[in-house]
Design a protein around this motif. Structure first.
Motif, PDB file in Angstrom:
ATOM      1  N   GLN A   1      43.460  52.534  42.678  1.00 26.85           N
ATOM      2  CA  GLN A   1      43.877  51.233  42.145  1.00 26.85           C
ATOM      3  C   GLN A   1      44.906  51.388  41.034  1.00 26.85           C
ATOM      4  O   GLN A   1      45.784  50.537  40.868  1.00 26.85           O
ATOM      5  CB  GLN A   1      42.659  50.468  41.623  1.00 26.85           C
ATOM      6  CG  GLN A   1      41.748  49.956  42.724  1.00 26.85           C
ATOM      7  CD  GLN A   1      40.473  49.346  42.185  1.00 26.85           C
ATOM      8  OE1 GLN A   1      39.982  49.745  41.117  1.00 26.85           O
ATOM      9  NE2 GLN A   1      39.917  48.389  42.906  1.00 26.85           N
ATOM     10  N   ASN A   2      44.817  52.476  40.275  1.00 22.50           N
ATOM     11  CA  ASN A   2      45.762  52.690  39.179  1.00 22.50           C
ATOM     12  C   ASN A   2      47.189  52.855  39.681  1.00 22.50           C
ATOM     13  O   ASN A   2      48.150  52.461  39.008  1.00 22.50           O
ATOM     14  CB  ASN A   2      45.363  53.924  38.365  1.00 22.50           C
ATOM     15  CG  ASN A   2      44.115  53.690  37.537  1.00 22.50           C
ATOM     16  OD1 ASN A   2      43.772  52.550  37.205  1.00 22.50           O
ATOM     17  ND2 ASN A   2      43.415  54.767  37.203  1.00 22.50           N
ATOM     18  N   ASP A   3      47.357  53.464  40.847  1.00 21.82           N
ATOM     19  CA  ASP A   3      48.688  53.635  41.436  1.00 21.82           C
ATOM     20  C   ASP A   3      48.542  53.629  42.943  1.00 21.82           C
ATOM     21  O   ASP A   3      48.390  54.677  43.582  1.00 21.82           O
ATOM     22  CB  ASP A   3      49.335  54.936  40.955  1.00 21.82           C
ATOM     23  CG  ASP A   3      50.829  55.010  41.292  1.00 21.82           C
ATOM     24  OD1 ASP A   3      51.234  54.357  42.278  1.00 21.82           O
ATOM     25  OD2 ASP A   3      51.570  55.714  40.597  1.00 21.82           O
ATOM     26  N   VAL A   4      48.570  52.430  43.524  1.00 23.93           N
ATOM     27  CA  VAL A   4      48.382  52.289  44.967  1.00 23.93           C
ATOM     28  C   VAL A   4      49.507  52.975  45.726  1.00 23.93           C
ATOM     29  O   VAL A   4      49.292  53.571  46.784  1.00 23.93           O
ATOM     30  CB  VAL A   4      48.294  50.798  45.361  1.00 23.93           C
ATOM     31  CG1 VAL A   4      48.166  50.653  46.870  1.00 23.93           C
ATOM     32  CG2 VAL A   4      47.094  50.143  44.681  1.00 23.93           C
ATOM     33  N   GLY A   5      50.723  52.915  45.177  1.00 21.75           N
ATOM     34  CA  GLY A   5      51.848  53.569  45.833  1.00 21.75           C
ATOM     35  C   GLY A   5      51.646  55.065  45.965  1.00 21.75           C
ATOM     36  O   GLY A   5      51.955  55.658  47.012  1.00 21.75           O
ATOM     37  N   GLN A   6      51.147  55.696  44.903  1.00 22.11           N
ATOM     38  CA  GLN A   6      50.857  57.128  44.945  1.00 22.11           C
ATOM     39  C   GLN A   6      49.780  57.417  45.988  1.00 22.11           C
ATOM     40  O   GLN A   6      49.873  58.377  46.748  1.00 22.11           O
ATOM     41  CB  GLN A   6      50.395  57.586  43.553  1.00 22.11           C
ATOM     42  CG  GLN A   6      49.669  58.923  43.498  1.00 22.11           C
ATOM     43  CD  GLN A   6      50.594  60.108  43.579  1.00 22.11           C
ATOM     44  OE1 GLN A   6      51.808  59.959  43.589  1.00 22.11           O
ATOM     45  NE2 GLN A   6      50.023  61.301  43.638  1.00 22.11           N
TER      46      GLN A   6
ATOM     47  N   ARG B   1      49.001  57.912  31.638  1.00 28.20           N
ATOM     48  CA  ARG B   1      47.742  57.832  30.896  1.00 28.20           C
ATOM     49  C   ARG B   1      46.651  57.151  31.723  1.00 28.20           C
ATOM     50  O   ARG B   1      45.928  56.249  31.261  1.00 28.20           O
ATOM     51  CB  ARG B   1      47.936  57.109  29.556  1.00 28.20           C
ATOM     52  CG  ARG B   1      48.920  57.813  28.622  1.00 28.20           C
ATOM     53  CD  ARG B   1      48.817  57.307  27.193  1.00 28.20           C
ATOM     54  NE  ARG B   1      47.491  57.543  26.636  1.00 28.20           N
ATOM     55  CZ  ARG B   1      47.070  58.724  26.177  1.00 28.20           C
ATOM     56  NH1 ARG B   1      47.882  59.781  26.223  1.00 28.20           N
ATOM     57  NH2 ARG B   1      45.867  58.854  25.683  1.00 28.20           N
ATOM     58  N   CYS B   2      46.546  57.599  32.946  1.00 30.62           N
ATOM     59  CA  CYS B   2      45.493  57.102  33.829  1.00 30.62           C
ATOM     60  C   CYS B   2      45.327  58.099  34.970  1.00 30.62           C
ATOM     61  O   CYS B   2      46.137  59.012  35.143  1.00 30.62           O
ATOM     62  CB  CYS B   2      45.833  55.713  34.382  1.00 30.62           C
ATOM     63  SG  CYS B   2      47.257  55.703  35.502  1.00 30.62           S
ATOM     64  N   THR B   3      44.271  57.934  35.732  1.00 29.18           N
ATOM     65  CA  THR B   3      44.070  58.799  36.892  1.00 29.18           C
ATOM     66  C   THR B   3      44.847  58.246  38.086  1.00 29.18           C
ATOM     67  O   THR B   3      45.115  57.052  38.176  1.00 29.18           O
ATOM     68  CB  THR B   3      42.582  58.882  37.272  1.00 29.18           C
ATOM     69  OG1 THR B   3      42.069  57.569  37.510  1.00 29.18           O
ATOM     70  CG2 THR B   3      41.784  59.568  36.185  1.00 29.18           C
ATOM     71  N   GLU B   4      45.220  59.151  38.983  1.00 27.41           N
ATOM     72  CA  GLU B   4      45.854  58.789  40.239  1.00 27.41           C
ATOM     73  C   GLU B   4      45.325  59.737  41.302  1.00 27.41           C
ATOM     74  O   GLU B   4      44.699  60.755  40.990  1.00 27.41           O
ATOM     75  CB  GLU B   4      47.378  58.893  40.134  1.00 27.41           C
ATOM     76  CG  GLU B   4      47.862  60.303  39.841  1.00 27.41           C
ATOM     77  CD  GLU B   4      49.373  60.376  39.644  1.00 27.41           C
ATOM     78  OE1 GLU B   4      50.000  59.318  39.493  1.00 27.41           O
ATOM     79  OE2 GLU B   4      49.899  61.505  39.616  1.00 27.41           O
ATOM     80  N   VAL B   5      45.556  59.414  42.549  1.00 25.15           N
ATOM     81  CA  VAL B   5      45.041  60.238  43.638  1.00 25.15           C
ATOM     82  C   VAL B   5      46.063  61.305  44.010  1.00 25.15           C
ATOM     83  O   VAL B   5      47.262  61.020  44.138  1.00 25.15           O
ATOM     84  CB  VAL B   5      44.730  59.381  44.878  1.00 25.15           C
ATOM     85  CG1 VAL B   5      44.253  60.265  46.036  1.00 25.15           C
ATOM     86  CG2 VAL B   5      43.661  58.341  44.545  1.00 25.15           C
ATOM     87  N   THR B   6      45.600  62.523  44.145  1.00 25.36           N
ATOM     88  CA  THR B   6      46.446  63.604  44.644  1.00 25.36           C
ATOM     89  C   THR B   6      45.797  64.192  45.886  1.00 25.36           C
ATOM     90  O   THR B   6      44.582  64.076  46.085  1.00 25.36           O
ATOM     91  CB  THR B   6      46.645  64.704  43.577  1.00 25.36           C
ATOM     92  OG1 THR B   6      47.628  65.628  44.024  1.00 25.36           O
ATOM     93  CG2 THR B   6      45.356  65.463  43.311  1.00 25.36           C
ATOM     94  N   GLY B   7      46.599  64.806  46.741  1.00 25.18           N
ATOM     95  CA  GLY B   7      46.074  65.414  47.957  1.00 25.18           C
ATOM     96  C   GLY B   7      46.109  66.928  47.872  1.00 25.18           C
ATOM     97  O   GLY B   7      47.053  67.505  47.339  1.00 25.18           O
ATOM     98  N   VAL B   8      45.067  67.562  48.379  1.00 19.76           N
ATOM     99  CA  VAL B   8      44.985  69.023  48.396  1.00 19.76           C
ATOM    100  C   VAL B   8      44.606  69.466  49.803  1.00 19.76           C
ATOM    101  O   VAL B   8      43.525  69.124  50.300  1.00 19.76           O
ATOM    102  CB  VAL B   8      43.940  69.545  47.389  1.00 19.76           C
ATOM    103  CG1 VAL B   8      43.860  71.067  47.460  1.00 19.76           C
ATOM    104  CG2 VAL B   8      44.268  69.103  45.980  1.00 19.76           C
ATOM    105  N   ARG B   9      45.496  70.195  50.452  1.00 20.97           N
ATOM    106  CA  ARG B   9      45.170  70.714  51.776  1.00 20.97           C
ATOM    107  C   ARG B   9      44.075  71.763  51.665  1.00 20.97           C
ATOM    108  O   ARG B   9      44.127  72.649  50.823  1.00 20.97           O
ATOM    109  CB  ARG B   9      46.404  71.355  52.414  1.00 20.97           C
ATOM    110  CG  ARG B   9      47.159  70.434  53.342  1.00 20.97           C
ATOM    111  CD  ARG B   9      48.326  71.138  53.977  1.00 20.97           C
ATOM    112  NE  ARG B   9      49.439  71.262  53.068  1.00 20.97           N
ATOM    113  CZ  ARG B   9      50.522  71.977  53.317  1.00 20.97           C
ATOM    114  NH1 ARG B   9      50.624  72.671  54.435  1.00 20.97           N
ATOM    115  NH2 ARG B   9      51.499  72.027  52.457  1.00 20.97           N
TER     116      ARG B   9
END
Length: 276
Positions: free
Chosen positions: A60-65, A96-104
Motif C-alpha cells: 500500500q505504501n508504494d503500489v507502483g513498486q 521513510r516507509c516499507t515497500e515490497v521487493t522481490g527476491v528470486r
C-alpha cells in the motif's frame, strides 16, 4: 453514504485490486505456461496480501513498486510468495516507509534453466563441514560429495556447488562458492541488511539462499528461458526450407533499479578444494 463510497474507493485502489487491474499487462509479459492460469496466479498473489499484514502495508505504501515486482515475477514465469520468488517488505530510507521487493529463490533459478530446454538435470547442493567433498578442476568432470545421512549433525555450511548436465550428456562448468563468496553476496542484499532482516530469506532460510547464490552463478554458463525464447523465434524464421522474414526479437524489460533484491553478480569460480 460518503463513508461507504470512500471505503469502496479505497478498496478499488488497493494493491489487491490493482493486481487485477493489471491482469492484461501481466499476461502480456508472462510466458505461455502461465498465461493459461493467470487468474490463479493473481488470486494467489492477492491471498498473500490478505494473510500478511506487513506485506499488505508495504504494498500500500508504494503500489507502483509492488506492481513492478509482480511484473518481474510474471516475465520470469515464477510464482510470487514461494521459494521461486520471495516477496519481502523492505525499508526505503528516502521514502521513510516499507515497500515490497522481490527476491528470486533457488527453485526459481533452477526453473528458468529447466524451462530453457537445454539441460536434462541441474544439481545444486550445499556442503557442510562434516561432509566429504572433492573436486579437482581440469581433472574431475563433476564433484564427489559424500554425506553421512545417519549423522545427527552435518556441521556448519561450508560450500555450495552447482552444475548442469546438458541434453547431449556434457557437463557444464562447475561452480563452487565458499563462505567468503556467500558473505559478499549477502552483504549486497538490501533485504538481509534492512530494517526488517527477520523477513529476509537470508535469515529465515540460510541454506536456501546459499543454494540460490550457487544457482544464480550457474546461469552464466547455462541457457536461461529468455535466451531460449529468442532462439526459438530465430529458428521459426526458416519453415519448410523457405527463408521467411525473421520476426523481431522479443524484448523482456529488465526490472527497474531497486525493484528486485538481486544485485550481486560476481564472476563464478571453479572448485579448488580437494579432500581425501
Amino acid at each position: 453514504m460518503n463513508q461507504i463510497s470512500n471505503a469502496i474507493a479505497t478498496r478499488d485502489n488497493g494493491p489487491a485490486a490493482m493486481v487485477e487491474q493489471y491482469r492484461a499487462d501481466l499476461e502480456l509479459v508472462m510466458p505461455s505456461h502461465l498465461q493459461a492460469r493467470v487468474g490463479a496466479w493473481i488470486r494467489n498473489t492477492q491471498g498473500l496480501l490478505r494473510r500478511d499484514p506487513k506485506l499488505m502495508e508495504a504494498a500500500q505504501n508504494d503500489v507502483g513498486q509492488f506492481i513492478a515486482v509482480l511484473m518481474d515475477a510474471g516475465r520470469l514465469g515464477l510464482e510470487p510468495g514461494t521459494e521461486q520468488y520471495y516477496l519481502i517488505p523492505r525499508w526505503n530510507k528516502k521514502k521513510r516507509c516499507t515497500e515490497v521487493t522481490g527476491v528470486r529463490g533457488y527453485q526459481g533459478e533452477i526453473e528458468l534453466m529447466y524451462r530453457a530446454g537445454a539441460v536434462s538435470s541441474v544439481i545444486v547442493e550445499a556442503v557442510y563441514t562434516n561432509d566429504q567433498f572433492q573436486f579437482r578442476p581440469g581433472r574431475d568432470e563433476r564433484p564427489l560429495h559424500d554425506i553421512d545421512w545417519d549423522a545427527e549433525d552435518r556441521g556448519e555450511l561450508r560450500l555450495v556447488y552447482a552444475y548442469a548436465v546438458m541434453k547431449d550428456g556434457a557437463t557444464s562448468k562447475v561452480v563452487v562458492l565458499n563462505k567468503g563468496h556467500i558473505a559478499k553476496a549477502r552483504a549486497k542484499s538490501d533485504s538481509a541488511n534492512g530494517k526488517y532482516p527477520e523477513r529476509s530469506p537470508w535469515n529465515t532460510d540460510e541454506e536456501a539462499m546459499w543454494l540460490k547464490t550457487g544457482a544464480h552463478r550457474l546461469t552464466k554458463w547455462v541457457p536461461t528461458s529468455a535466451e531460449y525464447m529468442r532462439e526459438q523465434l530465430r529458428s521459426k524464421a526458416v519453415v519448410d526450407g523457405e527463408l521467411r522474414p525473421e520476426p523481431l526479437p522479443v524484448t523482456i524489460p529488465a526490472p527497474a533499479p531497486g525493484t528486485v533484491d538481486d544485485d550481486y553478480d560476481e564472476d563464478p569460480i571453479e572448485g579448488e578444494l580437494v579432500e581425501d
